[in-house]
Design a protein around this motif. Structure first.
Motif, short mmCIF file in Angstrom:
data_model
loop_
_atom_site.label_atom_id
_atom_site.label_comp_id
_atom_site.label_asym_id
_atom_site.label_seq_id
_atom_site.Cartn_x
_atom_site.Cartn_y
_atom_site.Cartn_z
N GLY A 92 6.72 -0.35 -8.33
CA GLY A 92 5.87 -1.45 -8.78
C GLY A 92 4.91 -1.91 -7.70
O GLY A 92 3.73 -2.16 -7.95
N LEU A 93 5.42 -2.02 -6.46
CA LEU A 93 4.55 -2.39 -5.34
C LEU A 93 3.46 -1.34 -5.15
O LEU A 93 2.29 -1.67 -4.92
N THR A 94 3.86 -0.08 -5.23
CA THR A 94 2.89 1.01 -5.05
C THR A 94 1.83 0.98 -6.14
O THR A 94 0.64 1.20 -5.87
N HIS A 95 2.23 0.67 -7.35
CA HIS A 95 1.26 0.55 -8.44
C HIS A 95 0.23 -0.52 -8.11
O HIS A 95 -0.98 -0.33 -8.33
N ASP A 96 0.69 -1.66 -7.57
CA ASP A 96 -0.24 -2.72 -7.18
C ASP A 96 -1.26 -2.21 -6.16
O ASP A 96 -2.45 -2.49 -6.27
N HIS A 97 -0.78 -1.47 -5.16
CA HIS A 97 -1.69 -0.93 -4.14
C HIS A 97 -2.67 0.07 -4.76
O HIS A 97 -3.84 0.12 -4.38
N GLY A 98 -2.18 0.85 -5.72
CA GLY A 98 -3.04 1.82 -6.39
C GLY A 98 -4.14 1.16 -7.19
O GLY A 98 -5.25 1.69 -7.31
N GLU A 99 -3.85 -0.03 -7.74
CA GLU A 99 -4.87 -0.77 -8.49
C GLU A 99 -6.08 -1.09 -7.62
O GLU A 99 -7.19 -1.25 -8.13
N ALA A 100 -5.86 -1.20 -6.32
CA ALA A 100 -6.95 -1.48 -5.37
C ALA A 100 -7.35 -0.21 -4.62
O ALA A 100 -7.97 -0.28 -3.56
N ASN A 101 -7.00 0.93 -5.17
CA ASN A 101 -7.33 2.22 -4.56
C ASN A 101 -6.83 2.33 -3.12
O ASN A 101 -7.44 2.98 -2.29
N PHE A 102 -5.72 1.67 -2.84
CA PHE A 102 -5.05 1.73 -1.53
C PHE A 102 -5.95 1.28 -0.37
O PHE A 102 -5.70 1.61 0.77
N ALA A 170 4.06 3.30 5.44
CA ALA A 170 3.37 4.13 4.45
C ALA A 170 2.15 3.42 3.88
O ALA A 170 1.10 4.03 3.67
N VAL A 171 2.28 2.11 3.64
CA VAL A 171 1.14 1.32 3.13
C VAL A 171 0.00 1.34 4.14
O VAL A 171 -1.17 1.51 3.78
N MET A 172 0.34 1.20 5.41
CA MET A 172 -0.69 1.22 6.46
C MET A 172 -1.41 2.58 6.46
O MET A 172 -2.63 2.65 6.53
N ARG A 173 -0.65 3.66 6.34
CA ARG A 173 -1.25 5.00 6.32
C ARG A 173 -2.15 5.16 5.09
O ARG A 173 -3.23 5.74 5.18
N CYS A 174 -1.70 4.63 3.95
CA CYS A 174 -2.52 4.70 2.73
C CYS A 174 -3.83 3.96 2.91
O CYS A 174 -4.88 4.41 2.42
N LYS A 175 -3.78 2.83 3.60
CA LYS A 175 -4.99 2.06 3.84
C LYS A 175 -5.97 2.86 4.70
O LYS A 175 -7.17 2.89 4.42
N VAL A 176 -5.46 3.53 5.71
CA VAL A 176 -6.31 4.35 6.57
C VAL A 176 -6.93 5.50 5.78
O VAL A 176 -8.13 5.77 5.88
N GLU A 177 -6.10 6.18 4.99
CA GLU A 177 -6.56 7.37 4.25
C GLU A 177 -7.20 7.02 2.91
O GLU A 177 -7.84 7.87 2.30
N GLN A 178 -7.01 5.77 2.45
CA GLN A 178 -7.45 5.32 1.14
C GLN A 178 -7.00 6.30 0.06
O GLN A 178 -7.77 6.71 -0.82
N SER A 179 -5.71 6.65 0.15
CA SER A 179 -5.06 7.47 -0.87
C SER A 179 -3.60 7.06 -0.93
O SER A 179 -3.08 6.44 -0.01
N GLY A 180 -2.93 7.45 -2.00
CA GLY A 180 -1.53 7.10 -2.17
C GLY A 180 -0.55 8.13 -1.65
O GLY A 180 0.65 8.04 -1.93
N ASN A 181 -1.03 9.10 -0.87
CA ASN A 181 -0.16 10.19 -0.43
C ASN A 181 1.06 9.71 0.36
O ASN A 181 2.17 10.19 0.14
#
Length: 196
Positions: A92-102, A170-181
């Motif tokens: 659910g948290l990840t879905h929230d981050h995905g809504e903002a394209n990470f 992982a959230v920090m890495r997603c922010k850097v890469e702007q992806s959910g990987n």
């Protein structure tokens, strides 16, 4: 005589201000940026918040409360096995981050990096929020141990801390890469290895 504080204005400052801080960083925006985005005169900001740092603590509380309201009940749903609840909570948290394209990261992680050394009020609120998160996860992990779903040798409180630290990384890495990987790896690789 000063006008009484308006709860709707305070709520708007918190909601819109949180988005401003997520988008620009705490140090990248000023009180004027926050009040302009909220459509509130700059001078009235201090009718609602003692300082910009106390505002940071309040948006953290508001942010975490919104997560607890939306995703917290998952951790206490007795119809679902405890470890599945934890996976569902993080999903659910990840879905929230995905809504903002990470693109924005997590307010907890962002403000930890920006303010934990410079603002005692914010550091204290960060600590309290992390403790609440850990407590909720720990309770679920202990239940998993009682149900023999999780090995009894694991220390529930420590495992909860590790899960949060891994997730925030992982959230920090997603922010850097702007992806959910990185969050995908967290769910598919990290959780299954830790929750045994």
């Amino acid at each position: 005589m000063p006008r009484p504080a308006n709860p709707e204005v305070r709520s708007r400052l918190l909601s819109v201000g949180r988005d401003v801080v997520l988008g620009r960083g705490f140090n990248g925006c000023g009180v004027q940026d926050i009040t302009e985005a909220a459509g509130v005169p700059k001078g009235s900001f201090y009718n609602y918040f003692e300082s910009k740092e106390s505002f940071a603590a309040d948006i953290l509380e508001d942010y975490w409360q919104s997560i607890e309201d939306r995703h917290g009940p998952i951790l206490y749903d007795a119809r679902v096995k405890p470890l599945a609840r934890i996976t569902k909570f993080f999903r659910g948290l990840t879905h929230d981050h995905g809504e903002a394209n990470f693109a924005f990261g997590c307010l907890i992680g962002n403000l930890s990096l920006e303010l934990s050394n410079g603002s005692e009020v914010t550091r204290s609120k960060l600590s309290a929020v992390l403790n609440r998160w850990e407590s909720a996860l720990s309770a679920c992990l202990r239940e998993a141990q009682e149900r023999k779903e999780l090995g009894g040798k694991q220390h529930a409180d420590e495992l909860a801390q590790i899960l949060i630290e891994a997730y925030e990384g992982a959230v920090m890495r997603c922010k850097v890469e702007q992806s959910g990987n990185a969050l995908d790896r967290f769910e598919k690789k990290v959780l299954p290895r830790l929750l045994v």
